[in-house]
Design a protein around this motif. Structure first.
Motif, mmCIF file in Angstrom:
data_model
loop_
_atom_site.group_PDB
_atom_site.id
_atom_site.type_symbol
_atom_site.label_atom_id
_atom_site.label_comp_id
_atom_site.label_asym_id
_atom_site.label_seq_id
_atom_site.Cartn_x
_atom_site.Cartn_y
_atom_site.Cartn_z
ATOM 1 N N ARG A 212 0.812 -1.569 0.203
ATOM 2 C CA ARG A 212 -0.033 0.137 0.102
ATOM 3 C C ARG A 212 0.965 1.070 0.108
ATOM 4 N NH1 ARG A 212 -3.710 3.024 2.995
ATOM 5 N NH2 ARG A 212 -2.375 2.306 5.566
ATOM 6 N N ALA A 213 2.301 1.248 1.000
ATOM 7 C CA ALA A 213 2.820 1.887 0.646
ATOM 8 C C ALA A 213 3.844 2.352 -0.795
ATOM 9 C CB ALA A 213 4.417 2.518 1.776
ATOM 10 N N ILE A 214 4.003 1.672 -1.414
ATOM 11 C CA ILE A 214 5.034 1.104 -3.085
ATOM 12 C C ILE A 214 3.855 2.022 -3.607
ATOM 13 C CG2 ILE A 214 5.981 -0.534 -4.035
ATOM 14 C CD1 ILE A 214 7.010 -2.040 -1.816
ATOM 15 N N SER A 215 2.821 1.254 -3.444
ATOM 16 C CA SER A 215 1.287 1.819 -4.566
ATOM 17 C C SER A 215 1.565 3.447 -4.626
ATOM 18 C CB SER A 215 0.465 1.518 -3.887
ATOM 19 O OG SER A 215 -0.426 1.575 -3.314
ATOM 20 N N ARG A 216 2.174 3.895 -3.769
ATOM 21 C CA ARG A 216 1.975 5.395 -3.180
ATOM 22 C C ARG A 216 2.956 6.218 -4.151
ATOM 23 N NH1 ARG A 216 0.402 9.312 1.623
ATOM 24 N NH2 ARG A 216 -1.412 10.505 -0.199
ATOM 25 N N VAL A 217 4.092 5.123 -3.704
ATOM 26 C CA VAL A 217 5.013 6.080 -5.156
ATOM 27 C C VAL A 217 5.137 5.721 -6.314
ATOM 28 C CG1 VAL A 217 8.145 5.145 -5.249
ATOM 29 C CG2 VAL A 217 6.839 4.897 -3.072
ATOM 30 N N GLY A 218 4.502 4.930 -6.448
ATOM 31 C CA GLY A 218 4.214 4.217 -8.113
ATOM 32 C C GLY A 218 3.460 5.971 -8.483
ATOM 33 N N GLU A 219 2.434 5.869 -7.540
ATOM 34 C CA GLU A 219 1.550 7.518 -8.118
ATOM 35 C C GLU A 219 1.689 8.133 -8.587
ATOM 36 O OE1 GLU A 219 -1.733 6.866 -5.188
ATOM 37 O OE2 GLU A 219 -2.623 5.344 -6.044
ATOM 38 N N MET A 220 3.088 8.707 -7.163
ATOM 39 C CA MET A 220 3.927 9.167 -7.284
ATOM 40 C C MET A 220 4.363 10.235 -8.425
ATOM 41 S SD MET A 220 3.691 13.090 -6.237
ATOM 42 C CE MET A 220 2.803 12.602 -5.088
ATOM 43 N N ALA A 221 5.141 8.577 -9.215
ATOM 44 C CA ALA A 221 6.007 8.333 -10.566
ATOM 45 C C ALA A 221 5.181 9.485 -11.602
ATOM 46 C CB ALA A 221 6.771 7.364 -10.429
ATOM 47 N N ARG A 222 3.695 8.709 -11.481
ATOM 48 C CA ARG A 222 3.593 7.974 -12.974
ATOM 49 C C ARG A 222 2.780 10.355 -12.532
ATOM 50 N NH1 ARG A 222 2.031 3.132 -11.969
ATOM 51 N NH2 ARG A 222 0.608 3.592 -10.186
ATOM 52 N N ARG A 223 2.255 11.421 -11.150
ATOM 53 C CA ARG A 223 1.793 12.182 -11.331
ATOM 54 C C ARG A 223 2.664 13.246 -11.917
ATOM 55 N NH1 ARG A 223 -0.572 14.264 -5.899
ATOM 56 N NH2 ARG A 223 -0.578 15.993 -5.433
ATOM 57 N N VAL A 224 4.078 12.837 -11.341
ATOM 58 C CA VAL A 224 5.425 13.842 -11.647
ATOM 59 C C VAL A 224 6.767 13.762 -12.826
ATOM 60 C CG1 VAL A 224 5.496 13.956 -9.235
ATOM 61 C CG2 VAL A 224 7.426 13.055 -10.914
ATOM 62 N N GLY A 225 5.603 12.654 -13.812
ATOM 63 C CA GLY A 225 6.218 12.204 -14.836
ATOM 64 C C GLY A 225 7.218 11.129 -14.989
ATOM 65 N N ASP A 226 6.747 9.328 -15.100
ATOM 66 C CA ASP A 226 7.709 8.423 -14.811
ATOM 67 C C ASP A 226 8.761 7.874 -16.135
ATOM 68 O OD1 ASP A 226 4.796 7.030 -15.678
ATOM 69 O OD2 ASP A 226 6.464 5.700 -16.101
ATOM 70 N N GLU A 227 8.252 9.153 -17.191
ATOM 71 C CA GLU A 227 8.550 8.601 -18.471
ATOM 72 C C GLU A 227 9.490 9.512 -18.847
ATOM 73 O OE1 GLU A 227 5.622 12.166 -19.024
ATOM 74 O OE2 GLU A 227 5.814 9.715 -17.871
ATOM 75 N N HIS A 228 9.829 10.774 -17.632
ATOM 76 C CA HIS A 228 11.432 11.503 -17.759
ATOM 77 C C HIS A 228 12.095 10.904 -16.353
ATOM 78 C CE1 HIS A 228 9.373 13.699 -20.795
ATOM 79 N NE2 HIS A 228 8.665 13.743 -20.176
ATOM 80 N N LEU A 229 11.940 9.748 -15.970
ATOM 81 C CA LEU A 229 12.843 9.092 -14.719
ATOM 82 C C LEU A 229 13.707 8.049 -14.992
ATOM 83 C CD1 LEU A 229 9.847 9.239 -11.784
ATOM 84 C CD2 LEU A 229 11.927 11.274 -12.532
ATOM 85 N N GLU A 230 14.377 7.668 -14.513
ATOM 86 C CA GLU A 230 15.573 6.822 -15.103
ATOM 87 C C GLU A 230 15.046 5.570 -13.801
ATOM 88 O OE1 GLU A 230 19.753 6.082 -14.557
ATOM 89 O OE2 GLU A 230 20.117 8.089 -15.606
ATOM 90 N N PHE A 231 14.422 5.938 -12.512
ATOM 91 C CA PHE A 231 14.296 4.669 -11.685
ATOM 92 C C PHE A 231 13.081 5.153 -11.433
ATOM 93 C CE2 PHE A 231 17.783 6.405 -10.165
ATOM 94 C CZ PHE A 231 17.599 6.910 -8.842
ATOM 95 N N VAL A 232 12.173 4.527 -10.241
ATOM 96 C CA VAL A 232 11.646 4.064 -8.790
ATOM 97 C C VAL A 232 12.439 3.104 -8.484
ATOM 98 C CG1 VAL A 232 9.195 3.942 -7.855
ATOM 99 C CG2 VAL A 232 9.573 4.927 -10.208
#
Length: 411
Positions: A212-232
Motif C-alpha cells: 500500500r505504501a509502495i503503490s503511493r510511490v508508483g502513483e507519484m512517479a506517474r504524477r511527476v512524469g515517470d517517462e522522464h525518470l530513470e528509476f523508481v
C-alpha cells in the motif's frame, strides 16, 4: 525464476555445521561473529532472480563489512549507501563509484562535502534527498548532478515502530510536496528517480500494508512524469523469519505484489534489500560462563552482551539460540544474559534451550543484519572478531579488538 531448491529459504542455527562452529569458537575465542559469504551470495542471487528486470542494490547499512560488500559485488550486485563512510567502504571493496546511490538523511556537512567531491569524478553517483534543505546545501556546494527524491508515503511498515520509516517525518519529502520539489530539482539538478522506504522486517503476512505504501510511490512517479525518470526505488525492508514458527518470505508472491502495487512504469524498478541478504548468513558464538538457579528461572551467563549485539536491548528482538556443544541434551527454560551491568543485557527470557553447562558454546542466529553494525564498546569491551567462510575456506575478516584499540584515541 532461478531454482534454489538446494538452498533453504532461511537458515536456522541447526542448519550450520555444529562441529565446525565449535572448532571456530575454540580457535578464535568468543564472542565471535561467523559470516558465511557463500550464503550471502545465495541470498542476493535468490532475491535478484525474483526481480529479473529490476536493479537490486544491496543496502550496505545492514552489514558494511568489506568481505560482505565484496561478496555482493562478486555476484553482480550494486550498493546503496546511507552515509559517507559507507560510500568509502563500498569503493574500498571494489564498487564502481558511478554505480553508487547515496541516500542522505539529515546529512552532516562532511557527508555532503564527500559526496559532492566524489561526484565530480563520478558523475553517475546518485544523491537521494529527503529535505529541500539538502538541495539548498548541495547547490551551495556547486552540485547540479543526479538527484532522487525520497518520498514520505505516510505509511510505515515493519517489525518495530523504530524502523517504520515510511510514516516518520524524519524521512523523506511530505507526499503532497513532491511535485513542487520535483519541479525545482528539474530546474537546478538532474532528476533521475523517486525513492521511498516503508520499513524493515516485512514478511509475507505484512506485504499488503507494505505494498500500500509502495503503490503511493508508483502513483507519484506517474504524477511527476515517470517517462522522464530513470528509476523508481521502492527501498528494502524485506525480512527473514527470526522466530522458529515464522515462515520465510514468499519471494514469488512478493515480486508479484510489488510489481502490481507499483503499477505500469516507464522507469526501471529499483529495490534495496539489506536484511534479506545477510541476516541468516551470520551467527554469534558465545561461551557459557555462569549457571545460576533463581526462584523463577535458570540464569545462563554468557560472554556476549549488548555491546556484542544490541538488537534485543534496542528493539526487543528475538534471536534463535542453539547449544552447539550439546544440542541433544534435554531442554530447560533459561534466561540468557551477558556481563553488562544493565537489565537490558539479556538475549532471551524463559527460552527453551538444551541444558547448558559452563564452557558450552551457544550460537545466536540471524545475527548478520545490524549485528556487528551496532556493536559497541560499552564497559570498555573490545569488539569481537569476525571470521568468514567461503568456498570451504576460513579467514579472519576482522581481528578481535584489544583494550589498546578501545583507548588509543584518548589523550
Amino acid at each position: 525464476m532461478t531454482d534454489f531448491a538446494d538452498s533453504p529459504a532461511v537458515r536456522r542455527p541447526a542448519d550450520w555445521n555444529l562441529e565446525r562452529l565449535e572448532r571456530l569458537a575454540d580457535e578464535h575465542d568468543t564472542p565471535l561473529y561467523v559470516i558465511d559469504l557463500d550464503r550471502v551470495k545465495e541470498n542476493y542471487a535468490r532475491f535478484a532472480a525474483a526481480f529479473p528486470d529490476a536493479d537490486v542494490m544491496y543496502a550496505a547499512k545492514a552489514h558494511t563489512g568489506k568481505a560482505v560488500l565484496e561478496a555482493v559485488l562478486e555476484v553482480g550486485g550494486t550498493i546503496e549507501c546511507a552515509a559517507w563512510g559507507e560510500l568509502q567502504r563500498a569503493i574500498d571493496a571494489g564498487a564502481e563509484p558511478n554505480t553508487l546511490q547515496y541516500t542522505a538523511v539529515n546529512p552532516p556537512d562532511h557527508d555532503l562535502d564527500y559526496a559532492v567531491d566524489l561526484a565530480a569524478d563520478a558523475p553517475g553517483l546518485t544523491i537521494t534527498i529527503g529535505a529541500t534543505d539538502t538541495l539548498d546545501r548541495l547547490a551551495e556546494r556547486g552540485y547540479d548532478g543526479r538527484i532522487a527524491i525520497r518520498i514520505n508515503p505516510g505509511i510505515g511498515t515493519g517489525h518495530h515502530e523504530k524502523v517504520a520509516t515510511g510514516a516518520d517525518a524524519k524521512f523523506g519529502i511530505p507526499y503532497e510536496q513532491v511535485p513542487e520539489v520535483a519541479d525545482r530539482v528539474r530546474e537546478e539538478f538532474d532528476l533521475v528517480g523517486l525513492h521511498a522506504h516503508a520499513g524493515s522486517g516485512v514478511l509475507t503476512d505484512g506485504l499488503e500494508e507494505h505494498c500500500r505504501a509502495i503503490s503511493r510511490v508508483g502513483e507519484m512517479a506517474r504524477r511527476v512524469g515517470d517517462e522522464h525518470l530513470e528509476f523508481v526505488d521502492v527501498g528494502g525492508g524485506y525480512g527473514v523469519p527470526y522466530r522458529e514458527e515464522e515462515q520465510p518470505l514468499d519471494l514469488e508472491k512478493t515480486s508479484e505484489m510489488v510489481r502490481d502495487a507499483v503499477g505500469e512504469l516507464d522507469a526501471q524498478l529499483k529495490l534495496e534489500p539489506g536484511r534479506y541478504v545477510v541476516a541468516d548468513a551470520e551467527v554469534i558464538l558465545t561461551e557459557v560462563n555462569t549457571i545460576k538457579e533463581a526462584p523463577d528461572t535458570t540464569v545462563v551467563g554468557v560472554d556476549a552482551s549488548l555491546s556484542t549485539m544490541i538488537r534485543p536491548a534496542m528493539f526487543g528482538s528475538y534471536h534463535p539460540m542453539l547449544n552447539v556443544s550439546a544440542p541433544e541434551r534435554g531442554p530447560i527454560e533459561a534466561t540468557v544474559g551477558g556481563p553488562v551491568c544493565t537489565s537490558a543485557d539479556v538475549f532471551a527470557h524463559d527460552r527453551p534451550i538444551a541444558e547448558p553447562e559452563r564452557g558450552d558454546v551457544i550460537a545466536i542466529g540471524n545475527a548478520g543484519s545490524y549485528g556487528y553494525e551496532l556493536a559497541n564498546q560499552f564497559h570498555s569491551q573490545p569488539k569481537p572478531a569476525e571470521v568468514a567462510l567461503e568456498d570451504g575456506e576460513v579467514r579472519v575478516a576482522r581481528r578481535r579488538e584489544t583494550l589498546e584499540d578501545v583507548t588509543r584515541l584518548e589523550r
